[in-house]
Design a protein around this motif. Structure first.
Motif, PDB file in Angstrom:
ATOM      1  N   SER A  13      35.231  72.388  68.863  1.00  0.00           N
ATOM      2  CA  SER A  13      35.804  72.783  67.568  1.00  0.00           C
ATOM      3  C   SER A  13      35.776  71.576  66.637  1.00  0.00           C
ATOM      4  CB  SER A  13      37.235  73.284  67.755  1.00  0.00           C
ATOM      5  OG  SER A  13      38.053  72.308  68.351  1.00  0.00           O
ATOM      6  N   TYR A  14      35.530  71.826  65.369  1.00  0.00           N
ATOM      7  CA  TYR A  14      35.408  70.679  64.468  1.00  0.00           C
ATOM      8  C   TYR A  14      35.869  70.989  63.050  1.00  0.00           C
ATOM      9  CZ  TYR A  14      30.916  72.873  63.138  1.00  0.00           C
ATOM     10  OH  TYR A  14      29.946  73.734  62.703  1.00  0.00           O
ATOM     11  N   PHE A  15      36.097  69.898  62.339  1.00  0.00           N
ATOM     12  CA  PHE A  15      36.553  69.862  60.954  1.00  0.00           C
ATOM     13  C   PHE A  15      35.327  69.533  60.110  1.00  0.00           C
ATOM     14  CE2 PHE A  15      38.195  67.170  57.507  1.00  0.00           C
ATOM     15  CZ  PHE A  15      39.319  67.860  57.072  1.00  0.00           C
ATOM     16  N   VAL A  16      34.950  70.400  59.188  1.00  0.00           N
ATOM     17  CA  VAL A  16      33.751  70.175  58.382  1.00  0.00           C
ATOM     18  C   VAL A  16      34.042  69.122  57.313  1.00  0.00           C
ATOM     19  CG1 VAL A  16      32.088  71.215  56.796  1.00  0.00           C
ATOM     20  CG2 VAL A  16      32.875  72.494  58.806  1.00  0.00           C
ATOM     21  N   SER A  17      33.284  68.033  57.339  1.00  0.00           N
ATOM     22  CA  SER A  17      33.493  66.965  56.360  1.00  0.00           C
ATOM     23  C   SER A  17      32.210  66.555  55.654  1.00  0.00           C
ATOM     24  CB  SER A  17      34.112  65.731  57.039  1.00  0.00           C
ATOM     25  OG  SER A  17      33.269  65.260  58.068  1.00  0.00           O
ATOM     26  N   ASN A  18      31.081  67.186  56.039  1.00  0.00           N
ATOM     27  CA  ASN A  18      29.820  66.823  55.410  1.00  0.00           C
ATOM     28  C   ASN A  18      28.777  67.890  55.720  1.00  0.00           C
ATOM     29  OD1 ASN A  18      28.065  65.119  53.883  1.00  0.00           O
ATOM     30  ND2 ASN A  18      29.054  63.328  54.774  1.00  0.00           N
ATOM     31  N   TYR A  19      27.628  67.769  55.074  1.00  0.00           N
ATOM     32  CA  TYR A  19      26.500  68.652  55.337  1.00  0.00           C
ATOM     33  C   TYR A  19      25.253  67.960  54.819  1.00  0.00           C
ATOM     34  CZ  TYR A  19      23.477  72.704  55.617  1.00  0.00           C
ATOM     35  OH  TYR A  19      22.441  73.542  55.950  1.00  0.00           O
ATOM     36  N   PRO A  20      24.107  68.091  55.491  1.00  0.00           N
ATOM     37  CA  PRO A  20      23.876  68.727  56.786  1.00  0.00           C
ATOM     38  C   PRO A  20      24.653  68.051  57.921  1.00  0.00           C
ATOM     39  CG  PRO A  20      21.802  68.408  55.606  1.00  0.00           C
ATOM     40  CD  PRO A  20      22.838  67.615  54.876  1.00  0.00           C
ATOM     41  N   PRO A  21      24.759  68.738  59.081  1.00  0.00           N
ATOM     42  CA  PRO A  21      25.522  68.178  60.202  1.00  0.00           C
ATOM     43  C   PRO A  21      25.071  66.768  60.566  1.00  0.00           C
ATOM     44  CG  PRO A  21      24.957  70.461  60.644  1.00  0.00           C
ATOM     45  CD  PRO A  21      24.233  70.084  59.382  1.00  0.00           C
ATOM     46  N   PHE A  22      26.028  65.967  61.019  1.00  0.00           N
ATOM     47  CA  PHE A  22      25.757  64.571  61.366  1.00  0.00           C
ATOM     48  C   PHE A  22      24.675  64.440  62.436  1.00  0.00           C
ATOM     49  CE2 PHE A  22      30.254  64.559  59.974  1.00  0.00           C
ATOM     50  CZ  PHE A  22      30.149  63.681  58.909  1.00  0.00           C
ATOM     51  N   LYS A 413      45.202  83.457  54.279  1.00  0.00           N
ATOM     52  CA  LYS A 413      44.507  83.685  55.549  1.00  0.00           C
ATOM     53  C   LYS A 413      43.207  82.877  55.610  1.00  0.00           C
ATOM     54  CE  LYS A 413      42.139  87.436  58.090  1.00  0.00           C
ATOM     55  NZ  LYS A 413      41.790  88.888  58.061  1.00  0.00           N
ATOM     56  N   GLY A 414      42.455  82.881  54.517  1.00  0.00           N
ATOM     57  CA  GLY A 414      41.200  82.138  54.486  1.00  0.00           C
ATOM     58  C   GLY A 414      41.408  80.640  54.501  1.00  0.00           C
ATOM     59  N   LEU A 415      42.405  80.174  53.745  1.00  0.00           N
ATOM     60  CA  LEU A 415      42.662  78.742  53.658  1.00  0.00           C
ATOM     61  C   LEU A 415      43.079  78.160  55.013  1.00  0.00           C
ATOM     62  CD1 LEU A 415      42.570  76.628  51.395  1.00  0.00           C
ATOM     63  CD2 LEU A 415      45.020  76.995  51.064  1.00  0.00           C
ATOM     64  N   LEU A 416      43.824  78.935  55.780  1.00  0.00           N
ATOM     65  CA  LEU A 416      44.312  78.449  57.066  1.00  0.00           C
ATOM     66  C   LEU A 416      43.207  78.309  58.102  1.00  0.00           C
ATOM     67  CD1 LEU A 416      47.658  80.439  57.311  1.00  0.00           C
ATOM     68  CD2 LEU A 416      47.415  77.975  57.023  1.00  0.00           C
ATOM     69  N   GLN A 417      42.063  78.956  57.895  1.00  0.00           N
ATOM     70  CA  GLN A 417      40.973  78.792  58.846  1.00  0.00           C
ATOM     71  C   GLN A 417      39.644  78.557  58.134  1.00  0.00           C
ATOM     72  OE1 GLN A 417      41.616  83.112  60.392  1.00  0.00           O
ATOM     73  NE2 GLN A 417      39.464  82.661  60.789  1.00  0.00           N
ATOM     74  N   VAL A 418      39.733  77.831  57.014  1.00  0.00           N
ATOM     75  CA  VAL A 418      38.565  77.665  56.155  1.00  0.00           C
ATOM     76  C   VAL A 418      37.381  77.040  56.896  1.00  0.00           C
ATOM     77  CG1 VAL A 418      39.415  75.459  55.221  1.00  0.00           C
ATOM     78  CG2 VAL A 418      37.753  76.821  53.928  1.00  0.00           C
ATOM     79  N   ASP A 419      37.613  76.110  57.819  1.00  0.00           N
ATOM     80  CA  ASP A 419      36.493  75.466  58.503  1.00  0.00           C
ATOM     81  C   ASP A 419      35.652  76.466  59.298  1.00  0.00           C
ATOM     82  OD1 ASP A 419      36.540  72.375  58.170  1.00  0.00           O
ATOM     83  OD2 ASP A 419      38.630  72.942  58.402  1.00  0.00           O
ATOM     84  N   THR A 420      36.272  77.531  59.783  1.00  0.00           N
ATOM     85  CA  THR A 420      35.519  78.525  60.544  1.00  0.00           C
ATOM     86  C   THR A 420      34.628  79.372  59.643  1.00  0.00           C
ATOM     87  OG1 THR A 420      37.132  80.343  60.404  1.00  0.00           O
ATOM     88  CG2 THR A 420      37.468  78.710  62.149  1.00  0.00           C
ATOM     89  N   LEU A 421      34.905  79.378  58.351  1.00  0.00           N
ATOM     90  CA  LEU A 421      34.146  80.197  57.410  1.00  0.00           C
ATOM     91  C   LEU A 421      32.901  79.500  56.887  1.00  0.00           C
ATOM     92  CD1 LEU A 421      37.114  81.475  55.172  1.00  0.00           C
ATOM     93  CD2 LEU A 421      36.269  82.464  57.315  1.00  0.00           C
TER      94      LEU A 421
END
Length: 436
Positions: A13-22, A413-421
């Motif tokens: 599981s991860y926290f999105v902090s950039n793109y493309p993936p590291f 609801k979206g904000l609480l799991q935004v990284d999954t979106l």
């Protein structure tokens, strides 16, 4: 990432902090960042500096950063000197020379592991090549148990404007179970010193879902945070990237996840949002709450998420400059010898395509809970409502967001799991690759 809200918190599981993936950043692209450094800059683009201090008293069981424990004063002095040398090398580059810093961020590790003497030495050495006297923000991360009254005053003296105090939890047993070095009494002492020193902005971090967390304890943590009444409160939901001690134990011993499931963590954060709203706090992102929108700004986040130039200094540090992502060498000895030899310590890089830069900014601003399509038309010449019509429609149907004219607004609801979106907006080939 799964959008199943009841799913266990598993490794990966991860926290999105950039793109493309590291994981796509490669050593073979290092020439791209050197070209960017030597190109004439766009001086309208804000410039920031991230300084990584990799030392800690202990390694937390959930930590996935490059950190080193039990380092003596001589080792720290060598590292500080290397930092100053690296920043000097950066300051001499064509793309950097003559530009002012809009913000500085001291991250870790534990920046407050440094002594007052070492902090003053670091400021003195860095000041030979850069200044943050006119910066809008200088953020400094602190671990409560590393602070004393003199050190807090030193931080104020060297120009720190925003303190981020890593509280995480107020229960000693939970702090110990997760490998934290501090105890709750140290939080209160440190906070008193911080308040007395008069920093313009004070943030505290909490983590929902640490090992041993309970409903009763979480309620108490939120109540204690209300008593402190900082300007900002950052609440992370515990995640398990591959390189944490918890993840290692799960893989090697075959044990089940000791972390609360996602449904529970989101419920806890939702309760915190509701409770803190009683004191006037409002969400400025999926992780951060602020008390006064007129004065409480996180300049580092606001600029990095919008594609500013960010210089990286220190071992394993990440940066972005003139359209190129890059990361420094991630082993301290190799970092030190490279810088001491007069070379920039870049380990890997990637030049995203214009479409990838659009995606990067879009997904990061989604984490703020509100995206204006007009801003993207103006900056990228793309209508994101058309570009991302399918995932937006899917997520609106599931109650994660609403498209209101030109505005995309996430629901609670979206904000609480935004990284999954966010992976739904990635290019197809990046949706299932390893992130780091």
């Amino acid at each position: 990432m799964s959008t199943d809200t009841s799913a266990a918190t598993e490794v990966g599981s991860y926290f999105v902090s950039n793109y493309p993936p590291f994981s796509l950043w490669q050593r073979e692209y290092v020439s791209e960042i050197h070209s960017a450094f030597e190109a004439e800059p766009d001086r309208t683009v804000p410039l920031g500096l991230y300084i990584h201090i990799p030392f800690c008293r202990k390694r937390c069981k959930f930590c996935y950063f490059r950190v080193y424990t039990n380092q003596n004063a001589k080792a720290i002095e060598r590292y500080v000197e290397a930092l100053a040398r690296e920043v000097q090398l950066l300051s001499e580059l064509r793309g950097v020379k003559g530009r002012s810093l809009k913000f500085v961020y001291f991250g870790g590790g534990t920046p407050s592991y440094l002594s007052s003497r070492q902090l003053r030495f670091l400021r003195e050495e860095l000041s030979r090549s850069v200044t943050w006297d006119n910066a809008d923000e200088v953020t400094f991360e602190c671990e409560p148990g590393t602070l004393n009254e003199e050190k807090v005053k030193t931080l104020r003296d060297i120009g720190v404007t925003r303190i981020s105090l890593g509280v995480e939890n107020f229960d000693d047993a939970i702090l110990e179970a997760n490998g934290r070095a501090h105890h709750a009494p140290e939080v209160y002492k440190a906070y008193d010193w911080i308040q007395s020193a008069g920093f313009p902005q004070v943030n505290i971090d909490l983590i929902a879902g640490m090992i041993g967390e309970t409903d009763e304890n979480w309620t108490k943590c939120v109540a204690e945070a209300r008593k402190l009444a900082p300007d900002n409160i950052t609440i992370y939901q515990m995640e398990l990237p591959h390189n944490t001690l918890i993840s290692k134990e799960m893989k090697e011993l075959g044990v089940t996840s000791p972390i609360a499931n996602w449904d529970t963590k989101r419920r806890w954060v939702n309760e915190a949002y509701d409770t803190l709203a009683l004191d006037g706090y409002r969400a400025s992102s999926g992780n951060e709450l602020i008390k006064n929108p007129a004065t409480d700004h996180f300049v580092y986040r606001d600029n990095v998420w919008r594609g500013c130039d960010l210089l990286a200094a220190g071992v394993s540090s990440f940066g972005h400059f003139q359209g190129v992502h890059y990361q420094n060498l991630d082993q301290i000895e190799e970092y030190l010898t490279t810088v001491e030899g007069g070379e920039l310590p870049v380990n890997r890089a990637l030049r995203p395509t214009p479409h990838q830069m659009l995606i990067r900014e879009f997904v990061l601003l989604m984490k703020e809970g509100h995206v204006s399509a007009g801003q993207f038309r103006e900056k990228f010449g793309v209508d994101v409502l058309e570009e991302f019509a399918e995932p937006l429609a899917n997520q609106q149907a599931k109650g994660y967001l609403n498209v209101e004219g030109d505005e995309i607004v996430l629901t609670r609801k979206g904000l609480l799991q935004v990284d999954t979106l966010l992976t739904e907006y990635f290019e197809p080939e990046h949706r299932s690759v390893r992130y780091t």
